[in-house]
Design an enzyme around this catalytic site. Structure first.
Site, PDB file in Angstrom:
ATOM      1  N   SER A 103       0.802  -1.224   0.000  1.00  0.00           N
ATOM      2  CA  SER A 103       0.000   0.000   0.000  1.00  0.00           C
ATOM      3  C   SER A 103       0.833   1.273   0.000  1.00  0.00           C
ATOM      4  O   SER A 103       0.324   2.328  -0.355  1.00  0.00           O
ATOM      5  CB  SER A 103      -0.947  -0.010   1.198  1.00  0.00           C
ATOM      6  OG  SER A 103      -0.227  -0.145   2.396  1.00  0.00           O
ATOM      7  N   HIS A 113      -5.564  -3.637  -1.865  1.00  0.00           N
ATOM      8  CA  HIS A 113      -5.380  -2.616  -2.908  1.00  0.00           C
ATOM      9  C   HIS A 113      -5.443  -3.205  -4.321  1.00  0.00           C
ATOM     10  O   HIS A 113      -5.267  -2.467  -5.292  1.00  0.00           O
ATOM     11  CB  HIS A 113      -4.058  -1.875  -2.706  1.00  0.00           C
ATOM     12  CG  HIS A 113      -4.105  -0.924  -1.552  1.00  0.00           C
ATOM     13  ND1 HIS A 113      -4.574   0.359  -1.667  1.00  0.00           N
ATOM     14  CD2 HIS A 113      -3.803  -1.100  -0.240  1.00  0.00           C
ATOM     15  CE1 HIS A 113      -4.528   0.956  -0.488  1.00  0.00           C
ATOM     16  NE2 HIS A 113      -4.053   0.089   0.397  1.00  0.00           N
ATOM     17  N   LYS A 132     -12.069   0.276  -0.478  1.00  0.00           N
ATOM     18  CA  LYS A 132     -11.171   1.004  -1.387  1.00  0.00           C
ATOM     19  C   LYS A 132     -11.834   1.080  -2.768  1.00  0.00           C
ATOM     20  O   LYS A 132     -12.671   1.943  -2.997  1.00  0.00           O
ATOM     21  CB  LYS A 132      -9.798   0.345  -1.382  1.00  0.00           C
ATOM     22  CG  LYS A 132      -9.204   0.293   0.037  1.00  0.00           C
ATOM     23  CD  LYS A 132      -7.795  -0.174   0.067  1.00  0.00           C
ATOM     24  CE  LYS A 132      -7.326  -0.540   1.464  1.00  0.00           C
ATOM     25  NZ  LYS A 132      -7.348   0.539   2.446  1.00  0.00           N
TER      26      LYS A 132
HETATM   27  C1  LIG Z   1      -3.062  -4.471   2.790  1.00  0.00           C
HETATM   28  C2  LIG Z   1      -4.214  -3.935   3.581  1.00  0.00           C
HETATM   29  N1  LIG Z   1      -4.952  -4.768   4.321  1.00  0.00           N
HETATM   30  C3  LIG Z   1      -6.007  -4.327   5.039  1.00  0.00           C
HETATM   31  C4  LIG Z   1      -6.343  -3.000   5.050  1.00  0.00           C
HETATM   32  C5  LIG Z   1      -7.493  -2.544   5.896  1.00  0.00           C
HETATM   33  O1  LIG Z   1      -8.634  -2.393   5.119  1.00  0.00           O
HETATM   34  P1  LIG Z   1      -9.926  -1.695   5.751  1.00  0.00           P
HETATM   35  O2  LIG Z   1      -9.749  -0.237   5.604  1.00  0.00           O
HETATM   36  O3  LIG Z   1     -11.052  -2.253   4.946  1.00  0.00           O
HETATM   37  O4  LIG Z   1      -9.988  -2.120   7.168  1.00  0.00           O
HETATM   38  C6  LIG Z   1      -5.619  -2.093   4.302  1.00  0.00           C
HETATM   39  C7  LIG Z   1      -6.007  -0.667   4.303  1.00  0.00           C
HETATM   40  O5  LIG Z   1      -5.256   0.218   4.452  1.00  0.00           O
HETATM   41  C8  LIG Z   1      -4.527  -2.560   3.540  1.00  0.00           C
HETATM   42  O6  LIG Z   1      -3.794  -1.730   2.815  1.00  0.00           O
END
Ligand SMILES: Cc1ncc(COP(=O)(O)O)c(C=O)c1O
Length: 393
Positions: free
Chosen positions: A182, A210, A241
């Protein structure tokens, strides 16, 4: 309790401010879109993970409103106690079909999807092989599991093999990696990770937060991108997202999904997504099944912006996706860059330690299908102006 019991917090906060590492959270006064309003000013928005522009899409808004009229809002309690709505079941079936997975389960967020999955699959006596740049939710989920964590060098399959060789004698083993990283926008070598998992008999899990709605045919995700259907045990995703709403998902083999319904703690002990969230996500799946137009526009926008940045002389790191980091080095410079961008009419966040390593501060530029070509030209103009003023280019 002494009056000084919380004094350390003020000291820590002051330290963060001094080091240029204290995050300022902006208040957005408009819907999340290609442009947003902050302090009454309209600004180009390059911060959001709103890859496809669905966060404020009329079709998703209409679906959410209709769901409120027919199903109300809240889920009432956790699904294992109060039952689950037909909307939740429909979303899970639609996501499984969309992603060509055997089954799917949804959670309140991508974060809780990881918190549910890793401790349900591993425990005392098990080993987790984890990419060193994995997301915080994977790190926290791994800690909760009580399994031993062995970190391997970022995207380095040879280091992973070495670490597997050095660590025999465990009960179960899990390889876990972000799909798209990310902060750098690079993609995990999932095709190679599958080979390693199959060779050593390990469980393979990818967190495609992502990549969901971004990678693969029409946004079907990283497993589709590499053509690995049926070979990756667990694909975690988020609905917050590209899908523009909120929620998490796990897609994969049916026994794993059945197990998570029995043992995924955020599923058992926390209430589910709300009805309007779920209905909006179902509409998002319908839109992606109908057309790949938004996904194609996202990638074209990302290409224009990345090429433009590179031509201006910016360092865009190892980005392979619509996440384009603008590498600046020290956190105070990145913060100053972000402030000047804002003054010039563009909202893009500075990211510093501990989200990225010390000395690797950056502006994280998030592309979206919600931007027009004119928006991108205006953005490149602003980046150029600020880049020259701060002597970055
Ligand atoms: C790799 C990864 N996993 C999980 C998440 C968390 O997602 P959520 O915002 O739906 O909790 C993110 C968000 O930043 C992420 O980049």
């Amino acid at each position: 309790m002494s009056n000084n019991a919380l004094a350390w917090i003020d000291e820590e906060l002051a330290r963060l401010t001094e080091a240029g590492l204290r995050t300022t959270i902006r208040t957005i006064e408009s819907p999340m879109d290609g442009w947003v309003t902050i302090d009454g000013r309209r600004l180009l928005n390059f911060c959001a993970n709103n890859y496809l522009g669905l966060a404020n899409h009329p079709r998703l808004r209409a679906a959410a409103k209709q769901a409120i009229d027919t199903m109300g809002i809240g889920p009432g309690a956790v699904r294992t106690i109060a039952g689950t709505t037909s909307l939740h079941v429909e979303l899970e079936e639609r996501l499984a079909a969309f992603k060509h997975a055997e089954a799917c389960i949804t959670f309140q967020s991508g974060f809780t999807a990881n918190l549910a999955t890793i401790p349900a699959l591993t425990g005392d006596g098990d080993l987790i092989f984890s990419d060193e740049l994995n997301h915080a939710s994977i790190i926290d989920a791994s800690r909760l599991s009580r399994a031993r964590v062995v970190r391997y060098a970022h995207n380095d399959v040879e280091d992973l093999r070495r670490k597997i060789g050095e660590n025999a004698g465990y009960r179960r083993g899990l390889i876990v990696s972000d799909g798209v990283f990310s902060m750098d926008g690079d993609i995990a070598p999932l095709d190679k990770l599958v080979e390693v998992a199959e060779e050593f008999g390990l469980i393979l899990m990818v967190d495609d937060a992502h990549g969901e709605g971004v990678l693969g045919r029409g946004g079907r995700g990283i497993v589709d991108h590499f053509g690995l259907h049926g070979r990756v045990h667990i694909e975690v995703g988020t609905l917050s997202k590209a899908f523009g709403v909120v929620g998490g998902l796990v897609a994969g083999r049916k026994p794993i999904i059945d197990w998570l319904r029995q043992r995924g703690r955020p599923f058992l002990f926390s209430s589910a997504m709300t009805a309007p969230d779920v209905a909006a996500c179902i509409e998002g799946v319908t839109m992606l099944e109908e057309s790949d137009e938004l996904v194609t526009r996202l990638w074209e926008n990302a290409r224009i912006l990345r090429d433009g940045m590179q031509q201006l002389g910016f360092d865009t790191g190892h980005s392979q996706t619509p996440i384009v980091p603008l590498m600046l080095g020290e956190a105070p410079l990145a913060q100053q860059f972000s402030r000047r961008l804002l003054e010039q009419g563009l909202f893009a966040m500075a990211i510093g330690y501990p989200t990225v390593p010390l000395g690797k501060a950056r502006i994280r530029v998030m592309n979206s299908a919600a931007h027009s070509t004119a928006d991108l030209e205006q953005a490149l103009d602003i980046f150029e102006r600020v880049g020259r003023e701060l002597r970055v280019i």
